[in-house]
Design an enzyme around this catalytic site. Sequence first.
Site, PDB file in Angstrom:
ATOM      1  N   ASP A   1       1.404  -1.434   0.116  1.00  0.00           N
ATOM      2  CA  ASP A   1      -0.137  -0.413   0.008  1.00  0.00           C
ATOM      3  C   ASP A   1       0.846   1.473  -0.142  1.00  0.00           C
ATOM      4  O   ASP A   1       1.317   1.569   0.804  1.00  0.00           O
ATOM      5  CB  ASP A   1      -0.929   0.352   1.292  1.00  0.00           C
ATOM      6  CG  ASP A   1      -2.195   0.951   1.302  1.00  0.00           C
ATOM      7  OD1 ASP A   1      -2.244   1.483   0.591  1.00  0.00           O
ATOM      8  OD2 ASP A   1      -3.171   0.689   2.010  1.00  0.00           O
ATOM      9  N   VAL A   2       0.985   1.760  -1.291  1.00  0.00           N
ATOM     10  CA  VAL A   2       1.644   2.987  -1.147  1.00  0.00           C
ATOM     11  C   VAL A   2       1.055   3.948  -1.636  1.00  0.00           C
ATOM     12  O   VAL A   2       1.563   5.058  -1.797  1.00  0.00           O
ATOM     13  CB  VAL A   2       3.152   2.495  -2.109  1.00  0.00           C
ATOM     14  CG1 VAL A   2       3.812   1.800  -1.470  1.00  0.00           C
ATOM     15  CG2 VAL A   2       2.693   1.890  -3.599  1.00  0.00           C
ATOM     16  N   LYS A   3       0.499   4.253  -3.043  1.00  0.00           N
ATOM     17  CA  LYS A   3      -0.771   5.072  -2.931  1.00  0.00           C
ATOM     18  C   LYS A   3       0.133   5.531  -4.276  1.00  0.00           C
ATOM     19  O   LYS A   3      -0.098   7.258  -3.914  1.00  0.00           O
ATOM     20  CB  LYS A   3      -1.303   5.429  -2.058  1.00  0.00           C
ATOM     21  CG  LYS A   3      -2.092   4.840  -1.322  1.00  0.00           C
ATOM     22  CD  LYS A   3      -3.411   5.752  -0.264  1.00  0.00           C
ATOM     23  CE  LYS A   3      -4.417   4.607   0.527  1.00  0.00           C
ATOM     24  NZ  LYS A   3      -3.452   4.219   1.530  1.00  0.00           N
ATOM     25  N   ARG A   4       0.939   5.415  -5.076  1.00  0.00           N
ATOM     26  CA  ARG A   4       1.691   5.821  -5.916  1.00  0.00           C
ATOM     27  C   ARG A   4       1.032   6.569  -7.039  1.00  0.00           C
ATOM     28  O   ARG A   4       0.002   5.835  -7.909  1.00  0.00           O
ATOM     29  CB  ARG A   4       3.388   5.184  -6.610  1.00  0.00           C
ATOM     30  CG  ARG A   4       3.818   4.989  -5.067  1.00  0.00           C
ATOM     31  CD  ARG A   4       4.852   4.934  -4.595  1.00  0.00           C
ATOM     32  NE  ARG A   4       5.804   4.626  -3.959  1.00  0.00           N
ATOM     33  CZ  ARG A   4       6.689   5.671  -2.693  1.00  0.00           C
ATOM     34  NH1 ARG A   4       6.307   6.823  -2.896  1.00  0.00           N
ATOM     35  NH2 ARG A   4       7.023   5.140  -2.151  1.00  0.00           N
TER      36      ARG A   4
ATOM     37  N   THR B   1      -0.961   0.271  -4.588  1.00  0.00           N
ATOM     38  CA  THR B   1      -1.954   0.925  -5.082  1.00  0.00           C
ATOM     39  C   THR B   1      -1.718   1.676  -5.669  1.00  0.00           C
ATOM     40  O   THR B   1      -0.399   2.414  -5.103  1.00  0.00           O
ATOM     41  CB  THR B   1      -3.037   0.854  -3.797  1.00  0.00           C
ATOM     42  OG1 THR B   1      -1.483   1.307  -2.338  1.00  0.00           O
ATOM     43  CG2 THR B   1      -3.183  -0.008  -2.236  1.00  0.00           C
TER      44      THR B   1
END
Length: 264
Positions: free
Chosen positions: A94-97, A121
């Site tokens: 989960d890094v939401k790059r 993510t």
Amino acid sequence: MADFFSTVSESTVRNRSMVCVGLDPAMAKIPERFRSAEHPFFEFNRMIIDATRDLVCCYKPQAAFYAGEGLDKDLAMTIDYIHGSAPGIPVILDVKRGDIGSTAEQYAREAFERYGADAVTVNPYMGFDALKPFLDHADKGVIILCRTSNPHSGDLQNLVCDGRPLYQHVAELARDRWNYNHNAALVVGATYPEELALLRKMCPAMPFLVPGVGAQGGDVEAVVRNGAIGRGGLMINSSRGIIYAADPRAAAEKLRSTIETCLE
């Protein structure tokens, strides 16, 4: 090599579970006995993994918790440990790059090569070129922020564009234009069950990662009723509600049992 969604589908069936455990440790909240360890978050996570690996469909470590403490090594060790001790249970990083193409290429390398994650993510705000380096990894899952669980997500996601909220445009793009390798999924918060139901109608075959149950107040029954595809299609995440429970295994079993009851 099996792709991410095949693997998570198999683990869902094998463990009779749509539970995704979020491995998001905070130093002030983990038990004292772990804080003095050389790798405190890894040791804490290992305890959680050993207690829950037969009860989950996947794990989801949030990279910021590790980076903020300078414990990137603990994150890498955690992912390696899951792959070694719980084969067949995939890991979502989960890094939401979300950044321009050349930068996104390096973020994709970080997620899939450095850390060996099975899925990641991503933030679609900068459009297709920010997502393509991730989507090109056909065997990896790319989980796109769509209707998120946080209270102010509607500041942008609910803005009306061409007669529809922006999050619906994101879902349509993810379903049709961006899913050329059939490896895209959506993040849809448990805190917005009506929107979840609408998105399931729009995207009847796409997997959803669903945060927001437990500490954020999302209702499990509403999530399952509005989002399940048969006995699958959902990865229902719980972080604090499981990892900080007095008995993490019992907490994971309770969530799994609640989901099972809702499916009956």
